[in-house]
Scaffold this motif. Structure first.
Motif, PDB file in Angstrom:
ATOM      1  N   ALA A  48       0.706  -0.992   0.056  1.00  0.00           N
ATOM      2  CA  ALA A  48      -0.056   0.047  -0.101  1.00  0.00           C
ATOM      3  C   ALA A  48       0.742   1.236  -0.021  1.00  0.00           C
ATOM      4  N   ASP A  49       1.780   1.246   0.717  1.00  0.00           N
ATOM      5  CA  ASP A  49       3.021   2.371   0.904  1.00  0.00           C
ATOM      6  C   ASP A  49       3.537   2.574  -0.740  1.00  0.00           C
ATOM      7  N   ARG A  50       3.817   1.592  -1.329  1.00  0.00           N
ATOM      8  CA  ARG A  50       4.300   1.733  -2.603  1.00  0.00           C
ATOM      9  C   ARG A  50       3.507   2.327  -3.786  1.00  0.00           C
ATOM     10  N   LEU A  51       2.083   1.814  -3.454  1.00  0.00           N
ATOM     11  CA  LEU A  51       0.773   2.124  -4.178  1.00  0.00           C
ATOM     12  C   LEU A  51       0.741   3.658  -3.984  1.00  0.00           C
ATOM     13  N   LEU A  52       0.845   4.157  -2.755  1.00  0.00           N
ATOM     14  CA  LEU A  52       0.509   5.474  -2.313  1.00  0.00           C
ATOM     15  C   LEU A  52       1.445   6.462  -3.168  1.00  0.00           C
ATOM     16  N   ALA A  53       2.769   5.893  -3.202  1.00  0.00           N
ATOM     17  CA  ALA A  53       3.826   6.767  -3.799  1.00  0.00           C
ATOM     18  C   ALA A  53       3.629   6.914  -5.357  1.00  0.00           C
ATOM     19  N   GLN A  54       2.977   5.821  -5.787  1.00  0.00           N
ATOM     20  CA  GLN A  54       2.761   6.157  -7.268  1.00  0.00           C
ATOM     21  C   GLN A  54       1.578   7.033  -7.642  1.00  0.00           C
TER      22      GLN A  54
END
Length: 244
Positions: A48-54
């Protein structure tokens, strides 16, 4: 996701903070505010953290990571967790008549909640999000930003929030479910402060002093206009961001 590609994209975003001293970079009014409730101690949260970064790279999205503290007991205290973040998440749950909270959870415009690691579900919710109120920010010299939003009698009065955030941080997790992982976090909320009200009959214009709202750990801030349901958070009408 190619990790090198993601780091390059993040580096491109973060170049905004290398502007000349005193300069402020302002984004246009966004269609969606995506609030991720996450924890360094949650094994499902890194996706989820990686998705938010995108998502945070998109011009139509204001991305915010609210690190919560209720997973700290399982072996690792989240270095960015704030009790206020947990209370905000509980407030959303209460406003929807829910009796539980979880991570990772994404809330879109204060109305729709999805599993934060589910990219398809998140994109579906974001695609339906619209800004109901245009929010304008403008630099006022080097020491303040001026917020303004026009009147709109079809909407209800709302609170104007400033939400400072840290653009990026790398953390080595030493214990807990993510033990041994070096994780990257973005759009890390460091505070949340009400600075005034938006009046549907008159609109609003508020000067935001940078030194008072941005601490040493913050690179910028989101400015959010949000209705309230009694004492609980309601739908988000509009938002924009600035980076110092």
């Amino acid at each position: 996701m190619n990790i090198l590609w993601l780091r390059l994209r993040l580096a491109a975003t973060l170049c905004l903070v290398t502007l000349p001293a005193g300069a402020v970079e302002i984004s246009s009014s966004a269609d969606a505010v995506v609030e991720l409730f996450t924890s360094q101690g949650c094994s499902r949260c890194p996706d989820a953290d990686r998705l938010l970064a995108q998502l945070g790279e998109r011009e139509d999205i204001v991305a915010l990571a609210y690190h919560i503290d209720y997973w700290d007991y399982i072996g690792w205290e989240d270095t960015f967790a704030l009790p206020e973040n947990t209370e905000l998440q509980k407030g959303y749950a209460q406003s929807w008549g829910k009796n539980r909270i979880y991570t990772p959870q994404m809330v879109i415009n204060g109305q729709n909640a999805v599993v934060g690691s589910d990219a398809i579900e998140a994109e579906q919710a974001i695609s339906q999000a619209v800004s109901l109120l245009p929010v304008t920010l403008r630099a006022n010299g080097s020491d303040s930003v001026v917020f303004s939003a026009p009147a709109d009698e079809t909407l209800s009065s709302a609170i104007v929030w400033v939400v400072p955030y840290r653009a990026r941080a790398d953390v080595m997790i030493e214990r807990g479910e993510n033990s041994g992982q070096a994780l990257t976090y973005t759009h890390i909320v460091t505070a949340r402060q009400a600075i005034g009200m938006w009046n549907p009959l008159e609109g609003a214009e508020i000067t935001i002093p940078l030194e008072e709202v941005l601490g040493p750990d913050s690179d910028g801030a989101a400015v959010i206009v949000q209705e309230k349901d009694g004492a609980l958070p309601g739908r988000i009408l509009g938002a924009s961001t600035f980076i110092r």
